[in-house]
Design a protein around this motif. Sequence first.
Motif, PDB file in Angstrom:
ATOM      1  N   ARG A 108      -2.125  -6.238  -5.297  1.00  0.00           N
ATOM      2  CA  ARG A 108      -1.750  -4.847  -5.583  1.00  0.00           C
ATOM      3  C   ARG A 108      -0.234  -4.733  -5.679  1.00  0.00           C
ATOM      4  N   PRO A 128       4.793  -6.626  -8.816  1.00  0.00           N
ATOM      5  CA  PRO A 128       3.365  -6.775  -9.130  1.00  0.00           C
ATOM      6  C   PRO A 128       2.650  -7.629  -8.083  1.00  0.00           C
ATOM      7  N   GLU A 148      -2.511   1.468  -4.753  1.00  0.00           N
ATOM      8  CA  GLU A 148      -3.791   1.184  -5.419  1.00  0.00           C
ATOM      9  C   GLU A 148      -3.466   0.595  -6.781  1.00  0.00           C
ATOM     10  N   ASN A 149      -4.372  -0.174  -7.321  1.00  0.00           N
ATOM     11  CA  ASN A 149      -4.165  -0.750  -8.666  1.00  0.00           C
ATOM     12  C   ASN A 149      -4.228   0.305  -9.737  1.00  0.00           C
TER      13      ASN A 149
END
Length: 149
Positions: A108, A128, A148-149
């Motif tokens: 994440r 990232p 969160e992604n």
Amino acid sequence: MRTTVLTTAALAALCLLAPASAAPPAAAAVAAPAALTAPAAPAAPAAPAARAAPPRLGSCAAGELCLWAKPGFTGARQVHELSGIDIESCVPLPAGTGAQALANRTGRPVTAYQSAECAETGEFETYPGGGTWVPQTPYRVRAFKVWEN
């Protein structure tokens, strides 16, 4: 007039027998034929410039956020796993500590903050989560958030 002819073998024998400090006899001073002389050896190529080794990656397992106190993945290491972190919450590092290198292997995005309160008035950078290795952060990290992604 009498001419003395020395063969290459005779010339070589004279050179071997004569002491290094002795002057060569007049006949030995005659140069050997060009076909019998060895060509000059080419100069050895210059050694390639030493290349700086890339920084050695620190130890950080999949699913972890690892922070090191010093650049180059050295110094005290802190490890944070997703199971112990509230997503999208500010996680300050212990008082008086900071990090100057990090590895994000959480999967994440992680934002590293200069401020211990995750304030955006100081420096911050998002890394990232696919495996980011930062041997030297541009500022001392004092807190982070996992997104969160």
